[in-house]
Design a protein around this motif. Structure first.
Motif, mmCIF file in Angstrom:
data_model
loop_
_atom_site.group_PDB
_atom_site.id
_atom_site.type_symbol
_atom_site.label_atom_id
_atom_site.label_comp_id
_atom_site.label_asym_id
_atom_site.label_seq_id
_atom_site.Cartn_x
_atom_site.Cartn_y
_atom_site.Cartn_z
ATOM 1 N N MET A 6 0.848 -1.183 0.000
ATOM 2 C CA MET A 6 0.000 0.000 0.000
ATOM 3 C C MET A 6 0.886 1.235 0.000
ATOM 4 O O MET A 6 1.861 1.312 0.750
ATOM 5 C CB MET A 6 -0.931 0.018 1.217
ATOM 6 C CG MET A 6 -1.725 1.314 1.341
ATOM 7 S SD MET A 6 -3.040 1.252 2.612
ATOM 8 C CE MET A 6 -4.363 0.531 1.622
ATOM 9 N N TYR A 7 0.541 2.196 -0.877
ATOM 10 C CA TYR A 7 1.264 3.459 -0.961
ATOM 11 C C TYR A 7 0.307 4.575 -0.567
ATOM 12 O O TYR A 7 -0.828 4.629 -1.047
ATOM 13 C CB TYR A 7 1.774 3.689 -2.380
ATOM 14 C CG TYR A 7 2.731 2.619 -2.863
ATOM 15 C CD1 TYR A 7 4.108 2.766 -2.689
ATOM 16 C CD2 TYR A 7 2.257 1.468 -3.478
ATOM 17 C CE1 TYR A 7 4.983 1.772 -3.119
ATOM 18 C CE2 TYR A 7 3.128 0.476 -3.914
ATOM 19 C CZ TYR A 7 4.488 0.634 -3.727
ATOM 20 O OH TYR A 7 5.357 -0.354 -4.152
ATOM 21 N N VAL A 8 0.779 5.470 0.296
ATOM 22 C CA VAL A 8 -0.073 6.567 0.764
ATOM 23 C C VAL A 8 0.736 7.853 0.865
ATOM 24 O O VAL A 8 1.938 7.831 1.139
ATOM 25 C CB VAL A 8 -0.693 6.260 2.153
ATOM 26 C CG1 VAL A 8 -1.602 5.040 2.083
ATOM 27 C CG2 VAL A 8 0.388 6.056 3.217
ATOM 28 N N ASP A 9 0.064 8.984 0.607
ATOM 29 C CA ASP A 9 0.653 10.265 0.977
ATOM 30 C C ASP A 9 0.068 10.665 2.333
ATOM 31 O O ASP A 9 -0.630 9.886 2.982
ATOM 32 C CB ASP A 9 0.414 11.316 -0.109
ATOM 33 C CG ASP A 9 -1.041 11.803 -0.175
ATOM 34 O OD1 ASP A 9 -1.923 11.187 0.474
ATOM 35 O OD2 ASP A 9 -1.295 12.795 -0.879
ATOM 36 N N ARG A 10 0.363 11.869 2.782
ATOM 37 C CA ARG A 10 -0.096 12.253 4.119
ATOM 38 C C ARG A 10 -1.620 12.325 4.210
ATOM 39 O O ARG A 10 -2.233 11.783 5.116
ATOM 40 C CB ARG A 10 0.527 13.585 4.527
ATOM 41 C CG ARG A 10 1.929 13.442 5.064
ATOM 42 C CD ARG A 10 2.414 14.731 5.726
ATOM 43 N NE ARG A 10 3.675 14.468 6.378
ATOM 44 C CZ ARG A 10 4.850 14.428 5.759
ATOM 45 N NH1 ARG A 10 4.902 14.653 4.461
ATOM 46 N NH2 ARG A 10 5.954 14.165 6.421
ATOM 47 N N VAL A 29 3.349 6.237 9.465
ATOM 48 C CA VAL A 29 3.923 6.448 8.130
ATOM 49 C C VAL A 29 3.662 7.872 7.658
ATOM 50 O O VAL A 29 4.555 8.546 7.135
ATOM 51 C CB VAL A 29 3.346 5.425 7.131
ATOM 52 C CG1 VAL A 29 3.723 5.794 5.693
ATOM 53 C CG2 VAL A 29 3.848 4.025 7.448
ATOM 54 N N THR A 30 2.433 8.367 7.853
ATOM 55 C CA THR A 30 2.125 9.723 7.385
ATOM 56 C C THR A 30 2.865 10.770 8.193
ATOM 57 O O THR A 30 3.223 11.829 7.669
ATOM 58 C CB THR A 30 0.616 9.997 7.461
ATOM 59 O OG1 THR A 30 0.178 9.970 8.823
ATOM 60 C CG2 THR A 30 -0.169 8.962 6.672
ATOM 61 N N ARG A 31 3.124 10.486 9.454
ATOM 62 C CA ARG A 31 3.821 11.453 10.296
ATOM 63 C C ARG A 31 5.316 11.477 10.011
ATOM 64 O O ARG A 31 5.945 12.542 9.991
ATOM 65 C CB ARG A 31 3.586 11.130 11.770
ATOM 66 C CG ARG A 31 4.243 12.145 12.726
ATOM 67 C CD ARG A 31 3.971 11.822 14.178
ATOM 68 N NE ARG A 31 4.556 10.546 14.575
ATOM 69 C CZ ARG A 31 3.866 9.444 14.832
ATOM 70 N NH1 ARG A 31 2.546 9.441 14.726
ATOM 71 N NH2 ARG A 31 4.475 8.339 15.189
ATOM 72 N N TYR A 46 14.484 8.165 1.520
ATOM 73 C CA TYR A 46 13.100 8.566 1.694
ATOM 74 C C TYR A 46 12.214 7.467 2.253
ATOM 75 O O TYR A 46 11.066 7.720 2.590
ATOM 76 C CB TYR A 46 12.506 9.010 0.347
ATOM 77 C CG TYR A 46 13.229 10.158 -0.287
ATOM 78 C CD1 TYR A 46 13.292 11.388 0.350
ATOM 79 C CD2 TYR A 46 13.847 10.017 -1.516
ATOM 80 C CE1 TYR A 46 13.951 12.461 -0.227
ATOM 81 C CE2 TYR A 46 14.503 11.084 -2.109
ATOM 82 C CZ TYR A 46 14.557 12.302 -1.463
ATOM 83 O OH TYR A 46 15.203 13.351 -2.030
ATOM 84 N N HIS A 47 12.701 6.261 2.301
ATOM 85 C CA HIS A 47 11.812 5.132 2.567
ATOM 86 C C HIS A 47 11.340 5.135 4.021
ATOM 87 O O HIS A 47 12.117 4.993 4.942
ATOM 88 C CB HIS A 47 12.528 3.813 2.264
ATOM 89 C CG HIS A 47 11.605 2.638 2.206
ATOM 90 N ND1 HIS A 47 10.980 2.235 1.052
ATOM 91 C CD2 HIS A 47 11.174 1.795 3.172
ATOM 92 C CE1 HIS A 47 10.223 1.192 1.290
ATOM 93 N NE2 HIS A 47 10.308 0.897 2.572
ATOM 94 N N VAL A 48 10.043 5.312 4.186
ATOM 95 C CA VAL A 48 9.389 5.195 5.487
ATOM 96 C C VAL A 48 8.240 4.227 5.309
ATOM 97 O O VAL A 48 7.377 4.423 4.444
ATOM 98 C CB VAL A 48 8.875 6.555 5.983
ATOM 99 C CG1 VAL A 48 8.070 6.384 7.267
ATOM 100 C CG2 VAL A 48 10.033 7.507 6.223
ATOM 101 N N CYS A 49 8.215 3.161 6.104
ATOM 102 C CA CYS A 49 7.181 2.151 5.925
ATOM 103 C C CYS A 49 6.875 1.468 7.248
ATOM 104 O O CYS A 49 7.584 1.633 8.240
ATOM 105 C CB CYS A 49 7.601 1.116 4.879
ATOM 106 S SG CYS A 49 8.938 0.022 5.425
ATOM 107 N N GLU A 74 3.837 2.011 2.574
ATOM 108 C CA GLU A 74 4.973 2.901 2.294
ATOM 109 C C GLU A 74 4.490 4.324 2.051
ATOM 110 O O GLU A 74 3.478 4.549 1.372
ATOM 111 C CB GLU A 74 5.741 2.394 1.065
ATOM 112 C CG GLU A 74 6.938 3.267 0.697
ATOM 113 C CD GLU A 74 7.715 2.722 -0.487
ATOM 114 O OE1 GLU A 74 8.486 3.485 -1.092
ATOM 115 O OE2 GLU A 74 7.545 1.528 -0.815
ATOM 116 N N PHE A 75 5.230 5.272 2.590
ATOM 117 C CA PHE A 75 4.942 6.686 2.349
ATOM 118 C C PHE A 75 5.424 7.077 0.960
ATOM 119 O O PHE A 75 6.533 6.748 0.535
ATOM 120 C CB PHE A 75 5.641 7.558 3.384
ATOM 121 C CG PHE A 75 5.588 9.033 3.058
ATOM 122 C CD1 PHE A 75 4.474 9.784 3.353
ATOM 123 C CD2 PHE A 75 6.657 9.668 2.434
ATOM 124 C CE1 PHE A 75 4.406 11.131 3.058
ATOM 125 C CE2 PHE A 75 6.610 11.028 2.132
ATOM 126 C CZ PHE A 75 5.473 11.744 2.447
#
Length: 219
Positions: free
Chosen positions: A34-38, A170-172, A190-193, A212-213
């Motif tokens: 799953m990929y998400v932005d804030r 992840v969003t934070r 950049y990887h935050v998950c 993943e952000f």
């Protein structure tokens, strides 16, 4: 919110009023990605919290309709919708295709609601509670079923709230620089998950769910 009768049973289905633009789900090899932005990551986390509070409802996220996330398509990823079902619904996933057809019918009634979920529904992290973060996976794991291009996550209140916390993390923690400068998908810079399952619990028919952000990729 929609109420649909199927097989003599009325089902209540909750869906976002606006389309998800930057929240997408894919099946890739033995992973769900799953990929998400804030913004949409927080909307999805709120829907997880709503699923925890709505044991008689199905929460449907039409993530297949979202624009393709960055760097997706090289490995044959298959887009999926997501349904969150509290175990109390006891919904047979084989009925989902017929239920979805009725939901999408032009004459299907729809009711617009605004949902507010108390911040206290988000569990405290390990650093503040002293409880190991992995405990919830063994105590109350989310079950997985795929049917009609839809991943069903089924579990109890605690499991959905723990997953919501991971999404909010992840969003934070997604790096602000990635949204304004060069973004390299998958780069360590950049990887935050987060992973929604403990590795040791993946031998019971479950596969890893990786969140993943990504910076906003569609407007």
């Amino acid at each position: 919110m929609q109420h649909v009768r199927l097989g003599g049973v009325e089902h209540r289905v909750i869906r976002p009023a606006r389309p998800l633009r930057n929240g997408a789900l894919y099946r890739s090899h033995s992973f769900y990605d799953m990929y998400v932005d804030r913004a949409d990551g927080r909307r999805i986390a709120t829907l997880f919290l709503l699923a925890a509070r709505s044991p008689r409802s199905l929460v449907h996220l039409p993530t297949r309709a979202a624009p393709t996330a960055p760097d997706v398509g090289w490995l044959g990823e298959q887009p999926l919708d997501l349904v969150l079902a509290h175990r109390a619904t006891q919904f047979p996933v084989t009925r989902w295709k017929r239920l979805r057809e009725r939901l999408n019918a032009g004459n299907a009634p729809r009711e617009l609601r605004t949902a507010r979920v108390p911040l206290g529904d988000v569990p405290a992290g390990e650093e503040s509670s002293g409880t190991p973060v992995d405990d919830h996976w063994r105590r109350d794991p989310l079950r997985q079923h795929v049917h009609a291009r839809t991943l069903f996550l089924t579990g109890g209140t605690g499991a959905f709230r723990e997953a919501a916390r991971d999404l909010l993390d992840v969003t934070r923690e997604g790096p602000p620089a990635a949204a304004t400068r060069l973004y390299i998908p998958g780069s360590c810079n950049y990887h935050v998950c987060r992973l929604l399952h403990a590795w040791e619990d993946l031998d019971h028919g479950r596969e890893q769910f990786h969140v993943e952000f990504c910076p906003t990729w569609a407007r």
